[in-house]
Design an enzyme around this catalytic site. Structure first.
Site, PDB file in Angstrom:
ATOM      1  N   CYS A 410     -24.066  76.758  48.258  1.00 44.60           N
ATOM      2  CA  CYS A 410     -24.879  75.609  48.636  1.00 44.60           C
ATOM      3  C   CYS A 410     -25.911  75.240  47.572  1.00 44.60           C
ATOM      4  CB  CYS A 410     -25.547  75.841  49.975  1.00 44.60           C
ATOM      5  SG  CYS A 410     -26.445  77.389  50.050  1.00 44.60           S
ATOM      6  N   HIS A 454     -29.670  78.793  53.269  1.00 45.05           N
ATOM      7  CA  HIS A 454     -28.970  77.569  52.887  1.00 45.05           C
ATOM      8  C   HIS A 454     -29.889  76.751  51.997  1.00 45.05           C
ATOM      9  CE1 HIS A 454     -25.784  74.740  53.242  1.00 45.05           C
ATOM     10  NE2 HIS A 454     -26.490  73.807  53.885  1.00 45.05           N
ATOM     11  N   ASP A 470     -26.812  66.850  53.204  1.00 52.27           N
ATOM     12  CA  ASP A 470     -26.299  68.179  52.884  1.00 52.27           C
ATOM     13  C   ASP A 470     -24.965  68.044  52.172  1.00 52.27           C
ATOM     14  OD1 ASP A 470     -25.603  70.769  52.656  1.00 52.27           O
ATOM     15  OD2 ASP A 470     -25.827  71.280  54.782  1.00 52.27           O
TER      16      ASP A 470
END
Lengths: 661, 317
Positions: A410, A454, A470
């Site tokens: 991520c 994350h 995201d």
């Protein structure tokens, strides 16, 4: 040299060895191999010494060993202070002291150090099994202390353990009172050694490629959440942590924009419902208080930053619990020019390929929102792979990732996305935190692990203000729905997720895990995180508003006194009567005679006593005689015929006058 | 049992020395038992303090909990220490007479009226090694306390202390006791020296049937206490009554041990000398009499007579 009365006998030494063994055992896995070897070796050697007719090792040898071992600890840890080196040193000393047990004094010193070792163990772990284990260890070492203090051959070994059990059981209520009411002070009282908070994991205030993916391999608990109402859907469960503005092309940091500057929460407008929940955050040695995106209120004393983080005034070093309110849909209002500038900052070198890509989107799209969509589409359609163990990146990580490896976690996606957005002239920043969480149906709360760490992006769009984007979701939508499974990751391979298991065994196993975690949660809430804050809350609930120190001390004293008094009454009043009714009646008779002034001499038999009593009090002779004769018959004479004679004796004694009328 | 006035209760003397001599068995009640931490207990308290600071410094809940647990246990142990002494009763047993210059032993009877055993009771008389005893429930045990008997006369045991560090040695409970324990101390026997043969020895007109050991003098029926060596076993084997052979000398020493035969010595030296003569006379199975100023003990022999004479010497004022 100790005199014969002060020498430690073999029995005491055996007990001490057992107690020290129990205490050192849980420390062993944490210690360097040579200390483990030393402790075990010394223990076995002592065992041999105890079985043979024994010689003490020479003092000089012990002194040399002690110096050598201390030097060893220093070289292993680089210090003699601090909790790890300190405990290692304590264990070395304790083990070597076992070889130098001469006088009772040595034994007592060993026991005291043993109690100390019990407590140091909790600096490393405070789980329920360890607490139970330590309780047993305390029991054994207390029994050892009692053996040292009065060891006689006639006492069975079990009686010492029983005594220790009684002592500890009677101490429990007082311990509870002290635990609840003893005024708690927020530590530390003085500077802590550097390794005091070693081993605390959590997000850091900077992000380099690989930082979060290493965190994501940890199963450790980050925090637990109880929602007061329904939980938000998975796609909205973003837990906000540090916001990163500044990049040098490789690493990201909060920058100078002052994530620490104050902002009034009123600047944000709610566009949906508000969610209330309570978070129990594990200590992570950093100030941020994690909360659901976007947090607007918090019960803790904390700063609200310009990028919507709540920061505690001190690093969170113990588990804390706070309540918070978050808005899921919101408008953050206009963008301050200073912030716009910071949100457009680019590293000194951005590769032409990256610039071209951003420029291409910019010209194709008619709005900022469309540019964002272009970028997400790009991540979705190009062969990007989401993996926990990405290959290493070269000189220009963003370029290398976008056009070279195309494999990343991520943080790679978030960083690349933000650089692209900024290149396209859209204010953007990286947000780190946690995403997702696992529901525990047993305790009705959500568990968020470090593995849920994350990173995502936020862009500023004119119609909504700051908006969460995201890019990982565009590559691996499963990431948002399911947690990563740290046990299943392979190097370079696509990330594996925790999917819903179907097997009965697997489901029961998970159910058990939920139950265990739920118990742990209560333990954490009520025992481990009982500190100054919780104490104030509890005292307020008990009616002590603004309890003063004097009031607290008085309460503490009264309650402790009451507990001690209770134990005292239980111990001292409870003098069990003799079970033999004949003896009982006789003793009552004797005590009545005593009140009449005829006290039985220790060596006096019943008949002599009766003769004396009759001489002193002829008026009772008619009663003294039969009682004595009956007693002699019942006690020393023929076997019992029935109970009516006993009753007769009891009756006679009852009728005997209590005092001179 | 006497009750204490408030004023008496707070006298320092009670704490350091106890009450004066008392009669009869003494039961240890609240007003007699004192408790203070031992040196080792103070060290323990110091360690607890360090543990508490550690717990506060590291904000560690379990460290708090266990520090409190161990501390509470120490508090509870005070009660156990007290209970180990409470309600015990002490009385005086035998104190056999001794000669000056040796140690007088006083037997102390300790009775445990309760069902639970009492451990590690330490009885201690000043200047003497302590005795440690355990008492089972509802049992009476004995311990002997000693005191140096320096002078002849009646020696009181004086103040002694019963104490205990049970169960963990963190606290010491004690009670000072001064029971009416008396031991008779005979004078120290002087060097051997011939008895002045004043009227040297008188032959007895009728002999001394049965007192001497020289010649066989006939039989008499057995009486309990007779030496088995003198039993006439041959007769016993023939199923006749148990007979004892009697011996006697036709002459025996009869000697008067007289104060006045020792002029020019001080009182204690004279008593010591008389003591030696009494012992010698007894050993030689003589019959003797003792004359002291104002006291005369007639001619006799035997154990009882010896003690009577020695007591007179001991108590001589």
């Amino acid at each position: 040299m100790p005199g014969p009365g002060n020498a430690l006998n073999r029995r005491s030494q055996t007990w001490l060895l057992a107690a020290v063994g129990l205490l050192v055992l849980p420390h062993l896995p944490r210690l360097p191999w040579w200390i483990t070897l030393l402790a075990v070796g010394v223990g076995l050697f002592k065992l041999v010494l105890l079985r043979q007719s024994y010689h003490q090792p020479p003092r000089l040898l012990l002194a040399l060993l002690t110096v050598a071992a201390s030097a060893g600890v220093f070289f292993s840890y680089g210090t003699l202070l601090g909790k790890q080196a300190g405990v290692a040193l304590l264990i070395v000393m304790l083990s070597l002291k076992l070889l130098e047990l001469r006088a009772v004094r040595d034994g007592r010193l060993l026991v005291y150090l043993g109690y100390f070792l019990v407590v140091t163990n909790f600096l490393f772990t405070q789980t329920i099994p360890i607490a139970l284990y330590m309780f047993v260890a305390t029991l054994v070492i207390t029994a050892a202390l009692s053996v040292i203090t009065h060891s006689s051959r006639e006492r069975p070994a079990g009686s010492h353990l029983r005594l220790a059990t009684v002592l500890l059981a009677q101490a429990l209520p007082i311990m509870l009172v002290l635990f609840v009411f003893f005024p708690r002070v927020a530590g530390p009282l003085w500077g802590l050694p550097r390794d005091a908070y070693a081993g605390m994991t959590g997000l850091s205030d900077s992000m380099t490629p690989g930082a979060i993916s290493s965190l994501a391999q940890s199963e450790a608990t980050a925090f637990r959440v109880e929602f007061f109402g329904p939980a938000p859907e998975p796609a909205l469960r973003y837990w906000r942590g540090p916001v990163l503005w500044h990049t040098d092309g490789r690493s990201w940091s909060p920058g100078r924009i002052g994530s620490y500057s104050r902002q009034r929460p009123e600047a944000v407008q709610n566009r949906g419902q508000a969610l209330h929940y309570a978070i129990t955050l594990e200590g992570h040695d950093k100030p941020w208080l994690l909360a659901l995106d976007l947090p607007v209120e918090i019960s803790q004393r904390a700063l609200y930053t310009v990028d919507f983080q709540w920061l505690s005034y001190r690093p969170v070093r113990e588990r804390i619990r706070y309540e918070a309110t978050s808005w899921l849909h919101y408008h953050t209002g206009p963008l301050d020019p200073r912030l716009r500038k910071a949100a457009l900052q680019l590293p000194e070198h951005v590769s032409p390929r990256v610039q071209a890509l951003a420029h291409d989107w910019r010209t194709r799209a008619d709005s900022d929102r469309a540019v964002v969509q272009e970028a997400l589409d790009y991540f979705h359609t190009q062969p990007f792979v989401y993996t926990l163990q990405p290959p290493l990146l070269g000189e220009d990580p963003v370029d290398d990732f976008l056009f070279g490896t195309q494999r990343g976690f991520c943080e790679h996606y978030a960083a690349a996305f933000v650089v692209l957005m900024r290149s396209a002239g859209i204010p953007a920043r990286v947000v780190t935190g946690y995403q997702g969480g696992e529901y525990n149906p047993v305790g009705d709360y959500w568990l968020i692990r470090q593995a849920d760490a994350h990173a995502w992006a936020e862009v500023w769009l004119p119609d909504t203000g700051w908006q969460r984007v995201d890019p990982t979701a565009a590559v691996a939508p499963e990431r948002i729905e399911h947690a990563l499974d740290p046990d299943l990751q392979a190097a370079g391979a696509p990330a594996r997720f925790r999917l819903t298991e179907t097997g009965l065994l697997v489901r029961s196993w998970r159910q058990l895990q939920f139950a265990v975690d739920s118990v742990n949660n209560h333990w954490n809430q009520w025992v481990l995180s009982y500190g100054p804050q919780r104490q104030l809350e509890l005292l307020a609930a008990l009616g002590f508003k603004q309890a003063s120190w004097r009031e607290m001390a008085l309460t503490l004293l009264l309650l402790t006194g009451a507990c001690l008094l209770g134990v005292a009454l239980w111990m001292l009043v409870r003098t069990p009567a003799p079970s033999d009714p004949v003896l009982q009646a006789w003793q009552r008779f004797c005590s009545r005679l005593e009140r009449l002034g005829v006290r039985r001499a220790p060596s006096e038999g019943p008949r002599d006593l009766a003769r004396r009593a009759m001489a002193a009090h002829p008026e009772f002779a008619s009663q003294v005689g039969p009682i004595t004769e009956l007693y002699i018959t019942l006690r020393y004479g023929r076997p019992l015929q029935g109970s009516h004679e006993i009753q007769q004796l009891q009756q006679l004694v009852r009728r005997f006058p209590q005092r001179t009328g | 049992m006497q009750t204490l006035t408030i004023r008496d209760r707070f006298k320092l003397q009670r704490f350091t020395r106890g009450l004066g001599p008392e009669h009869g068995p003494v039961r240890l009640d609240r007003s007699r038992v004192f408790i203070l931490p031992t040196a080792s207990g103070l060290l323990f308290a110091g360690m607890l303090l360090v543990m508490l600071f550690g717990a506060i410094n590291y904000n560690n809940s379990m460290a708090h909990l266990f520090t409190f647990l161990v501390g509470s246990m120490a508090m509870v142990s005070i009660l156990h220490t007290y209970r180990n002494l409470a309600q015990l009763s002490f009385s005086v047993g035998k104190a056999p007479p001794v000669f000056a210059g040796s140690r007088a032993g006083f037997e102390i009877l300790a009775t445990n009226p309760g069902a639970s055993p009492r451990y590690a009771l330490r009885l201690h008389s000043p200047g003497q090694p302590a005795v440690t005893i355990d008492l089972k429930g509802r049992h009476t045990g004995t311990a002997t306390l000693y005191r140096e008997a320096r002078q002849r006369g009646v020696l009181p045991l004086g103040r002694w202390t019963v104490s205990t560090r049970y169960p963990l040695g963190l606290f010491r409970a004690w009670a000072h006791l001064d029971l009416q324990a008396r031991c008779l101390v005979y004078p120290h026997p002087a060097q051997q020296r011939p008895v002045p043969q004043d009227p040297a020895y008188k032959p007895h007109q009728t002999g001394d049937r049965g007192r001497g050991v020289d010649d066989f003098a006939g039989f008499r029926p057995y009486r309990p206490g007779d030496s088995p060596r003198h039993v006439f076993w041959k007769a016993a084997a023939r199923d006749q009554a148990l007979l004892v052979k009697q011996f006697g000398g036709d002459r025996t020493d009869e000697v008067w041990l007289d104060w006045d035969t020792l002029p020019g010595m001080d009182t204690e030296a004279r008593l010591s000398q008389l003591c030696r003569w009494v012992l010698d006379a007894h050993r030689n199975q003589q019959a003797w009499g003792l004359r002291l100023p104002g006291i005369e003990i007639g001619i006799a022999s035997g154990e009882r007579h010896k003690h009577r004479c020695l007591e007179a010497l001991a108590r001589f004022a």
